[in-house]
Write a protein that holds these residues in place. Structure first.
Motif, PDB file in Angstrom:
ATOM      1  N   VAL A 160       8.992  -3.097  -1.738  1.00  0.00           N
ATOM      2  CA  VAL A 160      10.394  -3.156  -1.275  1.00  0.00           C
ATOM      3  C   VAL A 160      11.323  -2.346  -2.172  1.00  0.00           C
ATOM      4  O   VAL A 160      12.494  -2.160  -1.838  1.00  0.00           O
ATOM      5  N   THR A 161      10.809  -1.864  -3.301  1.00  0.00           N
ATOM      6  CA  THR A 161      11.669  -1.073  -4.178  1.00  0.00           C
ATOM      7  C   THR A 161      11.349   0.423  -4.096  1.00  0.00           C
ATOM      8  O   THR A 161      12.014   1.229  -4.740  1.00  0.00           O
ATOM      9  N   GLY A 162      10.315   0.768  -3.337  1.00  0.00           N
ATOM     10  CA  GLY A 162       9.975   2.180  -3.180  1.00  0.00           C
ATOM     11  C   GLY A 162       9.084   2.728  -4.280  1.00  0.00           C
ATOM     12  O   GLY A 162       8.806   3.916  -4.317  1.00  0.00           O
ATOM     13  N   ARG A 163       8.617   1.844  -5.174  1.00  0.00           N
ATOM     14  CA  ARG A 163       7.813   2.383  -6.271  1.00  0.00           C
ATOM     15  C   ARG A 163       6.307   2.351  -6.011  1.00  0.00           C
ATOM     16  O   ARG A 163       5.542   2.932  -6.774  1.00  0.00           O
ATOM     17  N   ALA A 164       5.878   1.688  -4.936  1.00  0.00           N
ATOM     18  CA  ALA A 164       4.450   1.673  -4.611  1.00  0.00           C
ATOM     19  C   ALA A 164       3.989   3.106  -4.360  1.00  0.00           C
ATOM     20  O   ALA A 164       4.677   3.881  -3.704  1.00  0.00           O
ATOM     21  N   LYS A 165       2.815   3.449  -4.892  1.00  0.00           N
ATOM     22  CA  LYS A 165       2.348   4.830  -4.764  1.00  0.00           C
ATOM     23  C   LYS A 165       1.361   4.982  -3.620  1.00  0.00           C
ATOM     24  O   LYS A 165       0.230   4.506  -3.697  1.00  0.00           O
ATOM     25  N   PHE A 166       1.810   5.648  -2.583  1.00  0.00           N
ATOM     26  CA  PHE A 166       0.961   5.926  -1.432  1.00  0.00           C
ATOM     27  C   PHE A 166       0.296   7.293  -1.630  1.00  0.00           C
ATOM     28  O   PHE A 166       0.517   7.962  -2.647  1.00  0.00           O
ATOM     29  N   GLY A 167      -0.471   7.696  -0.626  1.00  0.00           N
ATOM     30  CA  GLY A 167      -1.263   8.917  -0.753  1.00  0.00           C
ATOM     31  C   GLY A 167      -0.474  10.133  -1.186  1.00  0.00           C
ATOM     32  O   GLY A 167      -0.855  10.858  -2.095  1.00  0.00           O
ATOM     33  N   ALA A 168       0.672  10.365  -0.525  1.00  0.00           N
ATOM     34  CA  ALA A 168       1.426  11.595  -0.774  1.00  0.00           C
ATOM     35  C   ALA A 168       2.340  11.479  -1.990  1.00  0.00           C
ATOM     36  O   ALA A 168       3.073  12.415  -2.298  1.00  0.00           O
ATOM     37  N   ASP A 169       2.302  10.344  -2.682  1.00  0.00           N
ATOM     38  CA  ASP A 169       3.249  10.134  -3.787  1.00  0.00           C
ATOM     39  C   ASP A 169       2.707  10.567  -5.155  1.00  0.00           C
ATOM     40  O   ASP A 169       3.369  10.354  -6.171  1.00  0.00           O
TER      41      ASP A 169
END
Ligand code: FES
Ligand code: FES
Lengths: 159, 751
Positions: free
Chosen positions: B32-41
């Motif tokens: 919910v804070t945008g800090r989770a690292k997904f594939g393109a991050d």
């Protein structure tokens, strides 16, 4: 190719960057400013995963050029929480499990926050139409809509 | 194994402390804070960006690829073609390589022919336009029935399995057959026999996160890969083979995954990024655009199906026959066999015959999509059952109950069911207020059942205790819907410590044994079972330490409420020893305490669901709106009920999209016409109602807590339930999906 120098504000902080004239605001946020909270789900303005606000207006950052940010105030998901205090929407999204994979969550939070700032008492229909530009493939939207409605109720009570 | 007493699980527990509670997920804050690292991050120092050259033709011989102009562009660091990949591959590995990088023929619109790495993604994309490819166009076919006709173009000769009946077109690559009983006698017994033809179009999984990979590979054959995948161990194995290195030399880390639904169980970009990295000696990041995803990753099959069912006046099904032809793109393995196996699973039949044909066409290689094969089969069979009920004036749920599969029923594909929950689901549907609610004008109500096998698969889990009495668990199955929370809940139950004191990590391929992909609804079942057993392994060691300290036999120690206790008065008088007291001393009493479990569990336990839907059709525009939706499904035991509901709701929503709107539209030229989300329109918030859920719990004998997978069954009934509702609303039997407005208007006109 010559780059464009841009001065803008992101989540309240003044920032400067150089961008290619073809780069979108989303590219700038993610690749130059290291703010990877906004996601690219489509690049064509159809999924809302890249939602940010520009001078308080909700926009798809994939449809805006980085160069257009000059002199504007941009707000992204990274700016929603205040220090360690989460925004009520963030808390409610966790509590309601309004996310499964969470890739749509940053965009939906930005959009929902923008809605509640305009309309503190939205109907279910208003929430559904306001969020119609934010695709979620995991949840069927049920828990997202409930979380937004319930946050709105809590915030009205608190104010 | 049967339950001894109702309300008891398979280990005698009557209640749970943690399992079944609705705790916050461990990755919630990051997400919910945008800090989770997904594939393109992900970024890496010195990183290049990759882009892919793709065929604009549905079927063409590649005469020449000239990359010289692209290579000359400033900023371009490497170009790879098929020549940069391993040779001598066979079977599925060859198929996967051929799909991600064509050899001599482009087999579908979007087929990859070359890849380029450059210092920016803009330069890489510019360079793609500079690659010159000479083609010789070949005739193409994209429709499954057309692809089976004698004069259809042959997509790839020599692919046909020996099982395929003689005389069939080479595009028919595999055949499945099953069933039992005397079909003629069965149909002769019926008072009414209905036979119909059905079609469904391909639908894409539609995960919002594009495929993305960041790869580093050196000339020494050692590599690192970060990617969004449902199974990083299969990525490791496949990529190593495709680029010709040893499996163990490639370390793969799974990012947070932004949806998969089966579509991220194979590789697309990953081997290309590795090959580009090896050639440029730099890290290479690649991210797909949405149109690349739609054109060149795996949607599910399109299908053509014939169903014939006989029923007596009082609602007994006397015989059922189904033929399922599934198009799988330019490769074998369309889930035709699974469609056939799932088709009649809800019914206890004396006479049943099922056939499946895998058909190749000039489309991308199909990939799994939530219960592959089952939704279309359920659409066809449940539509005919509905029609029979209507014609014979029978209640649809009563009739299904009368014919329902139960424990001991022999399925059409061979097995005899163990304990299953179909009857309980149908009874819950019957009792649900939704069934009694009045309908408005032009609204129809549809009911349908659905089935999925569920899966076990290879699984390893490690659990390590820390000296402060907390636990960390390493699993190898990427978390696609909250599984880290479920694992922690199950471990907390065994260890007797708090949920908050357990951290679950999706470990990379270098730190844990092999794990199959997060698919087949297997994670809560198989990784859950492995987590429980790893926790039990640790508990055994904790008891040993207590026994050592007390100077008694380890067998005389039991584990209860997070403490070692003497088993009984004969074992001696000792105060309970809490976990933390043991772990604090573990360094001095024999070293670190960990628990492990590795197995291929076989007791996944099949799952059934029943959906009820009210659909309204606007007779002027042909638009359907879903007014009310109820999902009822057997979860065995819901470990985290909120996430179980989420799976039910998500499956239903995807089914609604597939039933009403989503489809692959190919032009005459064999090119995909709808390659953006605007044209491939998935349901949005304003398209859907709230989706009600009922969790039925009929414990699975193959899991200590009775867990059954829940991820896939939710997409099995919707196509049929919605088709039944729409058919009721318009008064015409709808036999072709999607039921888009033009199709409904046409049906109304022909009425
Ligand atoms: S990425 Fe901007 S709307 Fe989809
Ligand atoms: S939670 Fe996965 S797309 Fe919304």
């Amino acid at each position: 190719m010559s780059k464009i120098h841009v001065t803008t504000k992101v989540n309240g902080d003044e920032v400067e960057f150089l961008c290619d004239p073809r780069e979108t605001m989303l590219d700038v946020l993610r690749d130059h400013l290291n703010l990877t909270g906004a996601k690219e789900g489509c690049g064509t303005g159809d999924c809302g995963a890249c939602s940010v606000t520009v001078d308080g207006r909700l926009v798809c950052s994939c449809l805006m050029l980085g160069a257009e940010a000059e002199g504007k105030e941009i707000a992204t998901v990274e700016g929603i929480a205040n220090g360690e205090a989460l925004h009520p929407l963030q808390t409610k999204f966790i509590e309601y499990a309004a996310l499964q994979c969470g890739i749509c969550t940053p965009g939906i939070l930005v959009a929902a926050k923008n809605l509640l700032e305009r309309e503190p008492d939205p109907t279910e229909e208003q929430v559904r139409y306001w969020l119609a530009g934010n695709l979620c493939r995991c949840t069927g939207y049920d828990k997202i809509i409930r979380a937004v409605m319930d946050t709105a109720a809590d915030m009205r009570e608190a104010s | 194994m049967a339950l001894d007493k109702p309300g008891e699980d398979y280990e005698g527990r009557t209640s749970y402390t943690h399992v079944g509670t609705r705790v916050d997920r461990p990755d919630g804050l990051d997400k919910v804070t945008g800090r989770a690292k997904f594939g393109a991050d992900a970024h890496a120092p010195g990183m290049l960006h990759g882009a892919i050259v793709r065929s604009p033709h549905a079927h063409a011989k590649i005469l020449k690829i000239d990359t010289s102009k692209a290579e000359a562009l400033a900023g371009v660091k490497a170009v790879v073609t098929r020549a940069d990949f391993a040779t001598g591959l066979e079977g599925e590995e060859w198929n996967v390589l051929e799909n991600v990088m064509a050899s001599d023929t482009a087999l579908y619109d979007g087929h990859a022919l070359a890849a380029i790495a450059a210092t920016s993604s803009l330069i890489a994309r510019d360079a793609v336009k500079l690659v010159e490819v000479e083609y010789e166009l070949l005739p193409h076919v994209t429709d499954v029935d057309e692809a089976m006709k004698p004069d259809a173009p042959v997509i790839r000769a020599g692919q046909q399995s020996k099982l395929v009946p003689e005389g069939m077109h080479p595009n028919v690559v595999n055949y499945y057959e099953g069933g039992h009983g005397d079909m003629d006698a069965g149909f002769a017994e019926a008072d009414l026999v209905i036979e119909r033809h059905f079609t469904t179009e391909a639908a894409h999984q539609g995960y919002i996160e594009p495929h993305a990979a960041l790869a580093t590979l050196g000339a020494d054959g050692k590599g690192e890969l970060w990617c969004c995948t449902q199974g990083h161990f299969i990525v490791q194995k496949t990529c190593a083979a495709l680029v010709g290195i040893d499996t163990s030399q490639l370390r793969v880390t799974a990012s947070e995954i932004g949806g998969g639904f089966g579509g991220k169980t194979t590789v697309f970009l990953e081997p290309l990024a590795l090959a580009l990295s090896r050639k440029s000696n730099r890290p290479v990041k690649m991210v797909m655009s949405r149109s690349e995803i739609l054109r060149a990753t795996g949607p599910t099959s399109s299908a053509s199906m014939d169903i014939k069912i006989g029923m007596t006046k009082d609602g007994r099904i006397t015989a059922g026959k189904g033929v399922f032809r599934l198009q799988g793109g330019a490769f074998p393995d369309a889930p035709a066999g699974m469609a056939a196996e799932c088709s009649f699973a809800p019914y206890n039949l004396n006479a049943v015959s099922i056939e499946g044909y895998e058909v190749m066409a000039n489309r991308p290689k199909q990939a799994a999509y939530r219960a592959p094969g089952s939704p279309m089969a359920a659409f066809a069979v449940e539509s005919v059952v509905d029609e029979l009920c209507k014609a014979l004036e029978l209640d649809p749920i009563e009739t299904r109950l009368k014919n329902a599969s139960r424990e001991g029923t022999k399925a059409a594909y061979g097995p005899t069911w163990d304990r299953i929950g179909l009857v309980e689901c149908l009874e819950a549907a019957q009792a649900h207020p939704h069934m009694q609610a009045p309908l408005r004008e032009s609204e129809g109500r549809g009911v349908a059942a659905g089935f999925w096998f569920n899966h076990g698969g290879e699984t390893s889990v490690s659990l390590a205790l820390s000296e402060d009495g907390t636990a960390q668990i390493s699993v190898g199955t990427p978390d696609i819907g909250g599984s880290r929370a479920s694992m922690a809940l199950m471990a907390a139950e065994i260890l007797g410590i708090e949920y908050e004191n357990i951290r679950v990590t999706v470990a990379d391929t270098a730190t844990l044994g092999y794990n199959d992909v997060s698919h087949g609804s297997r994670v809560t079942y198989a990784s859950g079972l492995a987590t429980i057993n790893a926790a039990k392994d640790a508990v055994g060691k904790l008891c040993d330490r207590a026994a050592q300290r007390w100077g008694i036999d380890p067998e005389a120690v039991i584990w209860e409420d997070g403490c070692a206790k003497p088993a009984g008065p004969n074992a001696g008088q000792f105060d309970p020893m809490p976990l933390k007291e043991i772990t604090q001393r573990m360094g001095r009493t024999g070293g670190p305490i960990s628990g492990h479990f590795e197995a291929t569990p076989e007791g996944a336990g099949v799952s059934f669901g029943v959906h009820i839907v009210d659909a309204h059709v606007d007779r002027e525009t042909g638009k359907t709106s879903i007014d009310r939706y109820t999902v009822i499904q057997d979860a065995g035991k819901a470990v985290h009920p909120t996430y179980v509901e989420g799976q039910f709701q998500g499956g239903a929503a995807q089914g609604i999209g597939w039933a009403l709107n989503e489809e692959y539209v190919y032009g005459e030229d064999g090119r995909l016409q709808n390659t953006v989300f605007l044209d491939y329109r998935i349901p949005v918030a304003s398209d859907l109602p709230m989706i009600d859920t009922v969790i039925v719990e009929v414990p699975n004998p193959g899991h200590p807590f009775g867990v059954r997978g829940v991820g896939e069954t939710g997409i099995c009934p919707p196509l049929a339930a919605i088709a039944n509702a729409v058919s009721g609303a318009v008064g015409v039997r709808m036999t072709s999906l999607p039921m888009s407005p033009p199709k409904i208007l046409k049906a109304l006109k022909e009425q």
